[in-house]
Write a protein that holds these residues in place. Structure first.
Motif, PDB file in Angstrom:
ATOM      1  N   LEU A  41     -55.866  28.655 -18.208  1.00  0.00           N
ATOM      2  CA  LEU A  41     -56.784  28.560 -17.076  1.00  0.00           C
ATOM      3  C   LEU A  41     -57.093  29.939 -16.508  1.00  0.00           C
ATOM      4  CD1 LEU A  41     -54.605  25.834 -15.398  1.00  0.00           C
ATOM      5  CD2 LEU A  41     -56.864  25.359 -16.352  1.00  0.00           C
ATOM      6  N   GLN A  42     -58.214  30.051 -15.809  1.00  0.00           N
ATOM      7  CA  GLN A  42     -58.514  31.302 -15.117  1.00  0.00           C
ATOM      8  C   GLN A  42     -57.701  31.354 -13.828  1.00  0.00           C
ATOM      9  OE1 GLN A  42     -62.563  31.925 -13.817  1.00  0.00           O
ATOM     10  NE2 GLN A  42     -62.256  34.116 -13.549  1.00  0.00           N
ATOM     11  N   MET A  43     -56.805  32.348 -13.746  1.00  0.00           N
ATOM     12  CA  MET A  43     -55.930  32.493 -12.586  1.00  0.00           C
ATOM     13  C   MET A  43     -55.634  33.971 -12.389  1.00  0.00           C
ATOM     14  SD  MET A  43     -53.251  29.487 -13.718  1.00  0.00           S
ATOM     15  CE  MET A  43     -52.385  29.277 -12.175  1.00  0.00           C
ATOM     16  N   ASN A  44     -55.789  34.449 -11.185  1.00  0.00           N
ATOM     17  CA  ASN A  44     -55.444  35.838 -10.880  1.00  0.00           C
ATOM     18  C   ASN A  44     -55.412  36.026  -9.369  1.00  0.00           C
ATOM     19  OD1 ASN A  44     -58.259  36.497 -10.059  1.00  0.00           O
ATOM     20  ND2 ASN A  44     -58.696  36.340 -12.257  1.00  0.00           N
ATOM     21  N   LEU A  45     -55.166  37.246  -8.930  1.00  0.00           N
ATOM     22  CA  LEU A  45     -55.038  37.551  -7.511  1.00  0.00           C
ATOM     23  C   LEU A  45     -56.363  37.418  -6.764  1.00  0.00           C
ATOM     24  CD1 LEU A  45     -53.283  38.534  -5.144  1.00  0.00           C
ATOM     25  CD2 LEU A  45     -53.568  40.874  -5.991  1.00  0.00           C
ATOM     26  N   HIS A  46     -57.476  37.459  -7.466  1.00  0.00           N
ATOM     27  CA  HIS A  46     -58.783  37.312  -6.838  1.00  0.00           C
ATOM     28  C   HIS A  46     -59.283  35.871  -6.925  1.00  0.00           C
ATOM     29  CE1 HIS A  46     -62.701  38.465  -5.343  1.00  0.00           C
ATOM     30  NE2 HIS A  46     -63.294  37.980  -6.416  1.00  0.00           N
ATOM     31  N   HIS A  47     -59.067  35.247  -8.064  1.00  0.00           N
ATOM     32  CA  HIS A  47     -59.479  33.861  -8.313  1.00  0.00           C
ATOM     33  C   HIS A  47     -58.307  32.970  -7.890  1.00  0.00           C
ATOM     34  CE1 HIS A  47     -62.130  30.993 -10.468  1.00  0.00           C
ATOM     35  NE2 HIS A  47     -61.015  30.381 -10.813  1.00  0.00           N
ATOM     36  N   ILE A  48     -58.209  32.650  -6.588  1.00  0.00           N
ATOM     37  CA  ILE A  48     -56.999  32.034  -6.034  1.00  0.00           C
ATOM     38  C   ILE A  48     -57.166  30.560  -5.685  1.00  0.00           C
ATOM     39  CG2 ILE A  48     -56.006  34.182  -5.173  1.00  0.00           C
ATOM     40  CD1 ILE A  48     -57.153  33.479  -2.399  1.00  0.00           C
ATOM     41  N   GLY A  49     -58.174  29.916  -6.224  1.00  0.00           N
ATOM     42  CA  GLY A  49     -58.342  28.484  -5.971  1.00  0.00           C
ATOM     43  C   GLY A  49     -57.122  27.675  -6.373  1.00  0.00           C
ATOM     44  N   TRP A  50     -56.380  28.138  -7.378  1.00  0.00           N
ATOM     45  CA  TRP A  50     -55.183  27.427  -7.844  1.00  0.00           C
ATOM     46  C   TRP A  50     -54.093  27.393  -6.775  1.00  0.00           C
ATOM     47  CZ3 TRP A  50     -50.625  30.408  -8.808  1.00  0.00           C
ATOM     48  CH2 TRP A  50     -50.809  31.792  -8.738  1.00  0.00           C
ATOM     49  N   LEU A  51     -54.123  28.340  -5.852  1.00  0.00           N
ATOM     50  CA  LEU A  51     -53.203  28.317  -4.718  1.00  0.00           C
ATOM     51  C   LEU A  51     -53.813  27.612  -3.510  1.00  0.00           C
ATOM     52  CD1 LEU A  51     -51.823  31.972  -4.899  1.00  0.00           C
ATOM     53  CD2 LEU A  51     -50.578  29.870  -5.445  1.00  0.00           C
ATOM     54  N   GLU A  52     -55.073  27.891  -3.249  1.00  0.00           N
ATOM     55  CA  GLU A  52     -55.751  27.314  -2.084  1.00  0.00           C
ATOM     56  C   GLU A  52     -55.792  25.796  -2.168  1.00  0.00           C
ATOM     57  OE1 GLU A  52     -57.575  29.908   0.532  1.00  0.00           O
ATOM     58  OE2 GLU A  52     -55.522  30.001  -0.229  1.00  0.00           O
ATOM     59  N   GLU A  53     -55.907  25.261  -3.391  1.00  0.00           N
ATOM     60  CA  GLU A  53     -55.951  23.802  -3.574  1.00  0.00           C
ATOM     61  C   GLU A  53     -54.738  23.129  -2.953  1.00  0.00           C
ATOM     62  OE1 GLU A  53     -54.280  20.378  -5.269  1.00  0.00           O
ATOM     63  OE2 GLU A  53     -53.800  22.256  -6.293  1.00  0.00           O
ATOM     64  N   GLY A  54     -53.583  23.785  -3.056  1.00  0.00           N
ATOM     65  CA  GLY A  54     -52.372  23.212  -2.485  1.00  0.00           C
ATOM     66  C   GLY A  54     -52.165  23.553  -1.029  1.00  0.00           C
ATOM     67  N   VAL A  55     -52.552  24.761  -0.644  1.00  0.00           N
ATOM     68  CA  VAL A  55     -52.346  25.210   0.739  1.00  0.00           C
ATOM     69  C   VAL A  55     -53.282  24.508   1.719  1.00  0.00           C
ATOM     70  CG1 VAL A  55     -52.641  27.209   2.272  1.00  0.00           C
ATOM     71  CG2 VAL A  55     -51.381  27.465   0.126  1.00  0.00           C
ATOM     72  N   LEU A  56     -54.507  24.235   1.273  1.00  0.00           N
ATOM     73  CA  LEU A  56     -55.523  23.685   2.174  1.00  0.00           C
ATOM     74  C   LEU A  56     -55.633  22.163   2.095  1.00  0.00           C
ATOM     75  CD1 LEU A  56     -58.268  26.416   1.671  1.00  0.00           C
ATOM     76  CD2 LEU A  56     -56.682  26.162   3.589  1.00  0.00           C
TER      77      LEU A  56
END
Length: 325
Positions: free
Chosen positions: A185-200
């Motif tokens: 998957l596309q994941m990096n410090l700029h493309h942070i949807g993978w973290l925001e999905e859980g936080v938000l």
């Protein structure tokens, strides 16, 4: 030391993967050159010297030339094949005549793609085959038949996917006797949807991110290795010109470089180490072919092990450009 999902399955995969999309010159049908083979040799040598033994390919990379030059670079060193973990992908088809670019998970295409991959690489088997992007016309039973034939013939040892959500993985897995071992998957410090999905969760702001809900948790529960493509965000924080970028990017880059200086490492190692610090044991697929950048990236393993919770959150919040909710 904590094992990655692939290591738990007995696959000798390293914490970092060398992505081979940059090999092979240009995206056209021009023939490969000796210089491109030498470039591949230098990249492979730098990876092995740095402890990287896993290499990521796709049948479309440089119109197949990435696999060709990689195979030629290993031709005089066939004895190291058993030390390596070779992964490739199939399922994307370029436009041909009046036919548009499309995806193809048909049994016929998967089988012929693997034959082409092995021929270009000059190898007898792949350690892992990934389906590159979801095909809306996927018949899971047909994919299962292709996988069974490839495994029975010894051409592919393990299977995975790329860019799929949890439901797509569950659907395909239902028809497969063996587990899918990777999701890239596309994941990096700029493309942070993978973290925001859980936080938000339960917040309006969470609706603006496209990363599939619960995908990260599903992969962790099912022991599926999460691999990150573009883990350095195209060099956004480690060297790319930043004119016109938002303030959050500029501030994040400053923080990355300050941490790199404090820890006597490279900016690449900080950005990769931040990604690898996550409990999912994310495996970054670095795309550089430059030996010096390959070597500078490997210190991310040390950085990930030493990065504190506070340092991790400092980078995350800087990238968000606003405080945590």
């Amino acid at each position: 030391m904590k094992q990655t999902p692939l290591q738990k399955r007995g696959i000798a995969a390293d914490r970092i993967v060398l992505g081979c999309m940059g090999l092979g010159g240009t995206w056209d049908n021009s023939p490969e050159t000796n210089e491109q083979v030498l470039e591949a040799e230098r990249a492979i040598d730098a990876a092995l010297e740095s402890g990287i033994r896993m290499f990521d390919h796709a049948d479309i990379y440089k119109m197949g030339k990435a696999e060709i030059v990689f195979g030629q670079a290993l031709k005089n060193r066939p004895y190291i094949r058993e030390q390596l973990v070779i992964q490739s992908k199939c399922g994307i088809r370029f436009a041909e005549g009046e036919m548009p670019g499309r995806y193809d998970f048909s049994k016929e295409h998967i089988l012929s793609s693997v034959d082409g991959i092995l021929s270009r690489l000059g190898m007898e088997y792949l350690d892992i085959l990934l389906l590159h992007r979801p095909d809306p016309l996927m018949e899971p039973e047909e994919v299962a038949e292709a996988f069974a034939k490839l495994k029975e013939s010894g051409k592919v040892r393990h299977f995975g996917v790329s860019n799929m959500n949890a439901s797509q993985i569950k659907l395909l897995q239902h028809y497969l006797p063996d587990p899918l071992v990777v999701n890239q998957l596309q994941m990096n410090l700029h493309h942070i949807g993978w973290l925001e999905e859980g936080v938000l969760v339960n917040q309006q702001a969470g609706t603006s991110f496209s990363f599939p809900e619960s995908l990260l948790a599903h992969c962790q529960l099912e022991n599926i290795q999460i691999q990150a493509w573009a883990p350095l965000a195209g060099g956004l924080y480690s060297g790319r010109e930043l004119s016109g970028q938002p303030e959050s990017v500029l501030q994040t880059k400053k923080l990355v470089h300050r941490m790199a200086a404090e820890k006597e490492t490279s900016a690449e190692a900080i950005v990769l180490g931040w990604l690898m610090r996550h409990p999912a044991m994310i495996q970054p697929v670095i795309g550089t072919t430059k030996p010096e950048r390959i070597r500078s990236s490997v210190d991310a393993i040390r950085i990930a092990e030493q990065m504190t919770r506070e340092e991790w959150y400092s980078l995350y919040v800087a990238s968000r450009g606003r405080k945590m909710p």
